[in-house]
Write a protein that holds these residues in place. Structure first.
Motif, PDB file in Angstrom:
ATOM      1  N   ASP A  63       0.618  -1.253  -0.433  1.00  0.00           N
ATOM      2  CA  ASP A  63       0.625  -0.577  -0.172  1.00  0.00           C
ATOM      3  C   ASP A  63       0.529   1.648   0.198  1.00  0.00           C
ATOM      4  O   ASP A  63       0.344   2.492  -0.430  1.00  0.00           O
ATOM      5  CB  ASP A  63      -0.625  -0.152   1.224  1.00  0.00           C
ATOM      6  CG  ASP A  63      -1.999  -1.119   1.598  1.00  0.00           C
ATOM      7  OD1 ASP A  63      -2.178  -0.887   0.539  1.00  0.00           O
ATOM      8  OD2 ASP A  63      -1.881  -2.155   1.703  1.00  0.00           O
ATOM      9  N   LEU A  64       2.175   1.353   0.855  1.00  0.00           N
ATOM     10  CA  LEU A  64       2.976   2.504   1.002  1.00  0.00           C
ATOM     11  C   LEU A  64       4.384   2.425   0.652  1.00  0.00           C
ATOM     12  O   LEU A  64       5.246   0.894   1.118  1.00  0.00           O
ATOM     13  CB  LEU A  64       2.835   3.201   2.363  1.00  0.00           C
ATOM     14  CG  LEU A  64       1.838   3.670   2.388  1.00  0.00           C
ATOM     15  CD1 LEU A  64       1.673   4.524   3.833  1.00  0.00           C
ATOM     16  CD2 LEU A  64       1.496   4.555   1.564  1.00  0.00           C
ATOM     17  N   TRP A  65       5.000   2.717  -0.815  1.00  0.00           N
ATOM     18  CA  TRP A  65       6.591   2.305  -0.052  1.00  0.00           C
ATOM     19  C   TRP A  65       7.428   3.647  -0.043  1.00  0.00           C
ATOM     20  O   TRP A  65       6.978   5.403  -0.362  1.00  0.00           O
ATOM     21  CB  TRP A  65       7.140   2.025  -1.853  1.00  0.00           C
ATOM     22  CG  TRP A  65       6.409   0.577  -2.743  1.00  0.00           C
ATOM     23  CD1 TRP A  65       5.010   0.604  -2.766  1.00  0.00           C
ATOM     24  CD2 TRP A  65       7.016  -0.444  -2.436  1.00  0.00           C
ATOM     25  NE1 TRP A  65       5.320  -0.556  -3.371  1.00  0.00           N
ATOM     26  CE2 TRP A  65       6.450  -1.135  -2.731  1.00  0.00           C
ATOM     27  CE3 TRP A  65       8.762  -0.636  -2.060  1.00  0.00           C
ATOM     28  CZ2 TRP A  65       6.845  -2.650  -3.294  1.00  0.00           C
ATOM     29  CZ3 TRP A  65       9.561  -1.762  -2.872  1.00  0.00           C
ATOM     30  CH2 TRP A  65       8.198  -3.304  -2.901  1.00  0.00           C
ATOM     31  N   LEU A  66       7.643   3.721   1.378  1.00  0.00           N
ATOM     32  CA  LEU A  66       8.314   4.831   1.378  1.00  0.00           C
ATOM     33  C   LEU A  66       9.940   4.936   1.622  1.00  0.00           C
ATOM     34  O   LEU A  66      10.253   4.235   2.097  1.00  0.00           O
ATOM     35  CB  LEU A  66       8.164   4.423   2.993  1.00  0.00           C
ATOM     36  CG  LEU A  66       6.743   5.218   3.449  1.00  0.00           C
ATOM     37  CD1 LEU A  66       5.674   4.928   4.365  1.00  0.00           C
ATOM     38  CD2 LEU A  66       5.910   6.530   2.498  1.00  0.00           C
ATOM     39  N   PRO A 194      -6.537  -1.547  -7.020  1.00  0.00           N
ATOM     40  CA  PRO A 194      -6.623  -2.460  -7.561  1.00  0.00           C
ATOM     41  C   PRO A 194      -5.305  -3.028  -7.135  1.00  0.00           C
ATOM     42  O   PRO A 194      -4.061  -2.380  -7.079  1.00  0.00           O
ATOM     43  CB  PRO A 194      -6.874  -1.968  -9.115  1.00  0.00           C
ATOM     44  CG  PRO A 194      -7.333  -0.685  -8.777  1.00  0.00           C
ATOM     45  CD  PRO A 194      -7.243  -0.163  -6.980  1.00  0.00           C
ATOM     46  N   ALA A 195      -5.082  -4.507  -7.444  1.00  0.00           N
ATOM     47  CA  ALA A 195      -3.518  -5.081  -7.523  1.00  0.00           C
ATOM     48  C   ALA A 195      -2.863  -4.089  -8.460  1.00  0.00           C
ATOM     49  O   ALA A 195      -1.434  -4.402  -8.111  1.00  0.00           O
ATOM     50  CB  ALA A 195      -3.953  -6.064  -7.659  1.00  0.00           C
ATOM     51  N   ALA A 196      -2.674  -4.011  -9.589  1.00  0.00           N
ATOM     52  CA  ALA A 196      -2.041  -3.684 -10.713  1.00  0.00           C
ATOM     53  C   ALA A 196      -1.444  -2.328  -9.661  1.00  0.00           C
ATOM     54  O   ALA A 196      -0.073  -2.227 -10.851  1.00  0.00           O
ATOM     55  CB  ALA A 196      -2.958  -3.097 -12.038  1.00  0.00           C
ATOM     56  N   THR A 197      -2.133  -1.791  -9.335  1.00  0.00           N
ATOM     57  CA  THR A 197      -1.181  -0.423  -8.941  1.00  0.00           C
ATOM     58  C   THR A 197      -0.644  -0.828  -7.344  1.00  0.00           C
ATOM     59  O   THR A 197       0.419   0.131  -6.988  1.00  0.00           O
ATOM     60  CB  THR A 197      -2.528   1.110  -8.578  1.00  0.00           C
ATOM     61  OG1 THR A 197      -3.374   0.437  -7.536  1.00  0.00           O
ATOM     62  CG2 THR A 197      -3.715   1.188 -10.094  1.00  0.00           C
ATOM     63  N   ARG A 198      -1.175  -1.780  -6.826  1.00  0.00           N
ATOM     64  CA  ARG A 198      -0.139  -2.200  -5.495  1.00  0.00           C
ATOM     65  C   ARG A 198       0.804  -2.651  -5.298  1.00  0.00           C
ATOM     66  O   ARG A 198       1.679  -2.652  -4.616  1.00  0.00           O
ATOM     67  CB  ARG A 198      -0.705  -3.061  -4.639  1.00  0.00           C
ATOM     68  CG  ARG A 198      -2.635  -2.044  -4.248  1.00  0.00           C
ATOM     69  CD  ARG A 198      -3.493  -2.370  -3.031  1.00  0.00           C
ATOM     70  NE  ARG A 198      -4.187  -3.226  -4.019  1.00  0.00           N
ATOM     71  CZ  ARG A 198      -4.242  -4.350  -3.190  1.00  0.00           C
ATOM     72  NH1 ARG A 198      -3.422  -5.001  -3.308  1.00  0.00           N
ATOM     73  NH2 ARG A 198      -5.000  -5.948  -3.898  1.00  0.00           N
ATOM     74  N   SER A 199       1.191  -3.654  -6.589  1.00  0.00           N
ATOM     75  CA  SER A 199       2.117  -4.486  -6.593  1.00  0.00           C
ATOM     76  C   SER A 199       3.141  -4.302  -7.146  1.00  0.00           C
ATOM     77  O   SER A 199       3.014  -3.313  -8.847  1.00  0.00           O
ATOM     78  CB  SER A 199       1.791  -5.539  -6.634  1.00  0.00           C
ATOM     79  OG  SER A 199       1.276  -6.861  -7.491  1.00  0.00           O
ATOM     80  N   TYR A 200       4.501  -4.735  -7.894  1.00  0.00           N
ATOM     81  CA  TYR A 200       5.483  -4.718  -8.991  1.00  0.00           C
ATOM     82  C   TYR A 200       5.206  -5.939  -9.496  1.00  0.00           C
ATOM     83  O   TYR A 200       6.285  -5.755 -10.509  1.00  0.00           O
ATOM     84  CB  TYR A 200       6.920  -3.804  -8.916  1.00  0.00           C
ATOM     85  CG  TYR A 200       6.668  -2.471  -8.024  1.00  0.00           C
ATOM     86  CD1 TYR A 200       6.509  -2.682  -7.051  1.00  0.00           C
ATOM     87  CD2 TYR A 200       7.056  -1.913  -8.867  1.00  0.00           C
ATOM     88  CE1 TYR A 200       6.390  -0.789  -6.157  1.00  0.00           C
ATOM     89  CE2 TYR A 200       7.098   0.109  -8.496  1.00  0.00           C
ATOM     90  CZ  TYR A 200       6.824  -0.363  -7.260  1.00  0.00           C
ATOM     91  OH  TYR A 200       6.018   1.781  -6.326  1.00  0.00           O
ATOM     92  N   ALA A 201       4.407  -7.274  -9.708  1.00  0.00           N
ATOM     93  CA  ALA A 201       4.259  -8.072 -10.043  1.00  0.00           C
ATOM     94  C   ALA A 201       4.131  -7.714 -11.457  1.00  0.00           C
ATOM     95  O   ALA A 201       2.983  -6.791 -11.867  1.00  0.00           O
ATOM     96  CB  ALA A 201       3.550  -9.293  -9.616  1.00  0.00           C
ATOM     97  N   ALA A 202       4.323  -8.544 -12.488  1.00  0.00           N
ATOM     98  CA  ALA A 202       4.548  -8.741 -13.840  1.00  0.00           C
ATOM     99  C   ALA A 202       3.040  -8.835 -14.263  1.00  0.00           C
ATOM    100  O   ALA A 202       2.578  -9.705 -14.064  1.00  0.00           O
ATOM    101  CB  ALA A 202       5.375  -9.242 -14.738  1.00  0.00           C
TER     102      ALA A 202
END
Length: 202
Positions: A63-66, A194-202
């Motif tokens: 949810d957050l990258w700090l 949405p998952a696409a905006t929360r993670s860096y998974a391809a």
């Protein structure tokens, strides 16, 4: 396992020299903090660190990258007459959602103590911290944590009430998270992106 409703946060402590420290945390609605993954490595480039960090994330919905707000604001030479901040360097390398933690360092230190005290005192109303057993870097740093003291003069031996720098890369990242006092909002007020905006998974 962590509950699906938990807010997941990654905090980065970049370094111009020495290891880079990263900590993964989860928070429930009461503010309980769980340290569930860590990263501490030296690498030849920021891009290499980013690749390692994303691989270590394993597609988790973050949810957050700090980022360390003090180091993150520092400017590095990019080209003649042009500079960019440490934060921008890491974002350009692939952590495009990374942002500065909005904290005061003294608050971070105070809150980190409160999280730990609450973990050992069930009557403490402050949210507690728990650390998964496999987080070896966190445990090594906190077990060798040294509070600095006056070295000379009539006050020799008195505590400065601040840590002595060194071997605290993961701890620094954790302290920035502590200073933000995060918690998962209640379900009726919070909807996960949405998952696409929360993670860096391809």
């Amino acid at each position: 396992d962590l509950p699906r409703s938990a807010v997941r946060v990654v905090v980065l402590d970049p370094a111009s020299t020495g290891p880079v420290g990263v900590v993964w945390l989860a928070y429930n609605a009461q503010g309980k903090q769980t340290v569930y993954r860590t990263y501490k490595q030296r690498a030849s480039s920021v891009s290499e660190h980013v690749q390692n960090i994303l691989a270590e994330n394993r597609g988790d919905p973050i949810d957050l990258w700090l980022c360390d707000p003090f180091m993150g604001r520092q400017h590095l030479p990019k080209a003649v007459g042009e500079h960019e901040t440490v934060l921008q360097v890491w974002r350009n390398a692939g952590l495009n959602r990374l942002r500065l933690a909005d904290v005061d360092y003294q608050v971070c230190l105070a809150e980190s103590k409160e999280y730990l005290q609450a973990a050992h005192d069930t009557t403490n109303r402050h949210p507690a911290c728990e650390v998964f057993d496999h987080c070896a870097e966190f445990r090594d740093e906190i077990e060798h944590y040294v509070v600095d003291s006056v070295q000379q003069g009539p006050r020799r031996g008195e505590s400065h009430d601040r840590p002595r720098k060194g071997n605290d890369d993961v701890l620094n990242a954790w302290q920035y998270a502590c200073g933000m006092r995060l918690r998962a909002p209640s379900r009726d007020r919070y909807e996960r992106a949405p998952a696409a905006t929360r993670s860096y998974a391809a």
